[in-house]
Design an enzyme around this catalytic site. Structure first.
Site, PDB file in Angstrom:
ATOM      1  CB  THR A 135      -1.007  -0.016   1.236  1.00  0.00           C
ATOM      2  OG1 THR A 135      -1.704  -1.163   1.276  1.00  0.00           O
ATOM      3  CG2 THR A 135      -1.591   1.157   1.901  1.00  0.00           C
ATOM      4  CB  THR A 180      -4.125  -0.197  -0.615  1.00  0.00           C
ATOM      5  OG1 THR A 180      -3.546  -1.272  -0.983  1.00  0.00           O
ATOM      6  CG2 THR A 180      -5.731  -0.423  -0.572  1.00  0.00           C
ATOM      7  CG  ASP A 231      -7.818  -6.996   2.749  1.00  0.00           C
ATOM      8  OD1 ASP A 231      -6.918  -7.585   2.706  1.00  0.00           O
ATOM      9  OD2 ASP A 231      -7.735  -5.656   2.890  1.00  0.00           O
ATOM     10  CB  SER A 278      -9.190  -1.598   5.552  1.00  0.00           C
ATOM     11  OG  SER A 278      -8.037  -1.324   5.431  1.00  0.00           O
ATOM     12  CB  SER A 279      -5.206  -3.372   8.692  1.00  0.00           C
ATOM     13  OG  SER A 279      -5.426  -4.785   8.977  1.00  0.00           O
ATOM     14  N   GLY A 298       1.579  -1.920   4.800  1.00  0.00           N
ATOM     15  CA  GLY A 298       1.798  -3.049   5.436  1.00  0.00           C
ATOM     16  C   GLY A 298       0.887  -4.247   5.667  1.00  0.00           C
ATOM     17  N   GLY A 299      -0.422  -4.131   5.283  1.00  0.00           N
ATOM     18  CA  GLY A 299      -1.444  -5.085   5.297  1.00  0.00           C
ATOM     19  C   GLY A 299      -1.779  -5.021   6.794  1.00  0.00           C
TER      20      GLY A 299
HETATM   21  N1  GLU Z   1      -5.835  -4.289   2.012  1.00  0.00           N
HETATM   22  C1  GLU Z   1      -4.932  -3.967   3.057  1.00  0.00           C
HETATM   23  C2  GLU Z   1      -6.146  -3.128   4.216  1.00  0.00           C
HETATM   24  O1  GLU Z   1      -7.090  -2.835   3.606  1.00  0.00           O
HETATM   25  C3  GLU Z   1      -4.020  -2.658   2.680  1.00  0.00           C
HETATM   26  C4  GLU Z   1      -3.066  -3.351   1.590  1.00  0.00           C
HETATM   27  C5  GLU Z   1      -1.872  -3.653   2.464  1.00  0.00           C
HETATM   28  O2  GLU Z   1      -0.920  -2.934   2.858  1.00  0.00           O
HETATM   29  O3  GLU Z   1      -1.822  -4.891   2.550  1.00  0.00           O
HETATM   30  O4  GLU Z   1      -5.859  -3.519   5.083  1.00  0.00           O
END
Ligand code: GLU
Length: 543
Positions: free
Chosen positions: A358, A376, A400, A420-421, A441-442
């Site tokens: 992201t 992202t 996600d 999301s995170s 970073g998810g």
């Molecule tokens: N899809 C992830 C989220 O929304 C963000 C993308 C990532 O950095 O992994 O938490």
């Protein structure tokens, strides 16, 4: 290039919202594997004129025809790569609607004007660097399957474009121009939306491709109906600070907020760094147990927001924090009690998540409007499909969801936004903004932002906090840690008695890549970005 576009916007009188969109549009070109108009995001805005903090949710949305079983075959969930590199994983992109809404409500520039720097970079080109090369390399066998993606990002021999190559994306320049001219309807109706729908329903895979690409079920109507939403920011008080962040469907603010509320009872500045890190990791473990169980799209699940962030819940959870690491998956608490409801605890499950990638940016202006913006396309490279003729990658945001479950609050449902995170955060003290921060970073996003906030609260200078070695505890038996963390004096102390933290090497080895602005007196700011992770970020100020 993106930072420069933001600075130029500020110099020309644009505000922080205008500059954020200008920078984001450039990032969509030069960091296309992490973000862009094929994806979505969350923008937290603190308005200078009255200090109000608000958020723009432009998270991708599942097509109406998706069901909890969409990612299952013969009763079993697809393996992650099969789910990801497909038409199924694509949520209706929210970014264009998000930029438009943010500008209309809080900006001063038109979408046309804010898109101009991105259009120019896309048309004139930019140099491929090592990070870009590596990100293509990691996707090469899948990119090679898709005609449009191969043409844009691979050399004829199927390898990534060499470092130093000038890359132009004229198709994306034209797409930006179409949006600039006709507004978001150019994207959500007409030719671009038709191209998105057909790329989802029939991924443009070349004959003899190496992998199976499953079709998705997006319809034109899904795009036509997409709306970005302005939502109330979540505010958590930590001692003298008000910490504002993104509420559901992001778990960012509740997870960081719950951890901070658990930590609020301690004087972190007095504890010493090892003890502070120990408590932060364990608070994060508890907060993630609750995040995993109770956060999902609020339009589909009654998120116990008040309970999760209540003082009484924090007290209950704090009582579980021991002198040594739990080294276990802990059960979620019951936040419903703490908001006076009798609803039963939802299905608790430990969820181990991969990290995707992201991008994050922060901007502040002279009038103290501040923007913290994470956006992202989910995994680095999204779903791997460049929309033919339009030059942007589609997201795989729908992975996600808890796509292996038909009962979890975050299961797949038509019209729903996946949890999301992402944790764009703005900290206010005595009514003045003092810090804006965020990270990619998810699911390590929330733990990264938490660690930087805690360090900063402990008066570690911001650039040092951003560069510090990192560990991430997300309610798993072992705590993922960077090699430098394990080798640090604190890492070694935490692994030994009395703490006994069980660590595992983070994979990939880098956790987070933060950008932040510390706002000082009058118009002074300190802008800081990650020095090395992911090739390093960029920070600039107007003098
Ligand atoms: N899809 C992830 C989220 O929304 C963000 C993308 C990532 O950095 O992994 O938490």
């Amino acid at each position: 290039m993106a930072t420069r576009a933001a600075i130029k916007t500020l110099r020309r009188g644009g505000n922080a919202v205008d500059a954020s969109v200008a920078a984001a549009a450039v990032l969509g070109v030069v960091e296309p594997f992490s973000c862009g108009i094929g994806g979505g995001g969350f923008m937290v805005i603190r308005r200078g004129s009255d200090g109000r903090v608000t958020t723009i949710d432009h998270r991708e949305t599942a097509p109406r025809r998706m069901t909890p079983r969409s990612f299952m075959e013969n009763g079993k969930p697809l393996a992650f790569p099969d789910a990801r590199y497909s038409g199924l994983s694509v949520g209706v992109p929210g970014t264009v609607a998000g930029w438009d809404l943010a500008l209309r409500r809080y900006g001063t520039w038109s979408l046309e004007r804010a898109l101009a720097p991105g259009t120019e970079v896309s048309r004139e080109g930019f140099k491929v660097d090592q990070t870009f090369f590596d990100q293509v390399q990691a996707n090469a066998t899948y990119f090679d399957d898709v005609r449009s993606t191969r043409r844009l990002y691979l050399d004829p021999d199927g390898t990534p474009r060499d470092v130093g190559t000038k890359l132009r994306n004229r198709q994306l320049a034209r797409t930006y121009r179409m949006i600039a001219k006709d507004g978001p309807s150019a994207f959500y109706r007409g030719a671009i939306s038709d191209a998105i729908v057909s790329a989802v329903k029939q991924p443009p895979v070349a004959a003899g491709s190496e992998h199976q690409w499953r079709p998705g079920v997006m319809a034109r109507r899904d795009l036509r109906r997409y709306r970005a939403l302005e939502r109330k920011a979540v505010r958590v008080g930590y001692r003298d600070y008000d910490v504002y962040g993104m509420g559901p469907p992001s778990s960012g603010a509740t997870t960081i907020g719950e951890a901070l509320k658990i930590l609020r009872a301690y004087d972190l500045r007095e504890l010493g760094r090892t003890e502070t890190l120990h408590r932060t990791l364990e608070a994060s473990r508890l907060a993630f147990a609750d995040r995993n169980a109770y956060v999902a799209d609020p339009a589909f699940f009654d998120v116990p927001l008040r309970g999760l962030l209540s003082d009484s819940f924090a007290r209950d959870r704090r009582a579980l924090l021991g002198a040594s690491a739990a080294n276990a998956v802990v059960a979620p608490g019951n936040p419903y009690d703490d908001q006076g409801d009798s609803a039963p605890a939802a299905g608790a499950r430990a969820v181990v998540e991969r990290y995707g990638s992201t991008t994050h940016l922060v901007v502040s202006d002279e009038g103290r409007t501040v923007v913290s913006y994470t956006f992202t396309i989910e995994s680095t490279g999204g779903n791997g499909v460049v929309v033919p003729k339009y030059g942007f990658l589609l997201n795989n945001e729908l992975t996600d969801f808890n796509f292996d479950s038909t009962t979890h609050p975050n299961r797949v449902q038509g019209g729903k936004r996946p949890r999301s995170s992402m944790s764009p955060t703005i900290v206010v003290k005595d009514g003045n903004p003092v810090l804006a921060v965020g990270s990619p970073g998810g699911s390590t996003i929330s733990t990264t932002v938490l660690q930087v906030l805690v360090d900063w609260i402990c008066r570690i200078p911001l650039p040092q906090a951003i560069g510090a070695p990192r560990a991430s505890q997300r309610n798993t038996m072992t705590t993922a840690a960077e090699p430098d963390f394990l080798g640090s004096p604190e890492g070694q102390a935490l692994a030994a008695p009395p703490y006994n933290h069980a660590f595992s090497l983070a994979s990939p080895p880098e956790i987070g890549a933060v950008t932040a602005i510390e706002l000082r007196r009058r118009v002074r700011v300190l802008a800081a970005a990650e020095p090395t992770r992911r090739g390093g970020g960029s920070a600039m100020v107007v003098r």
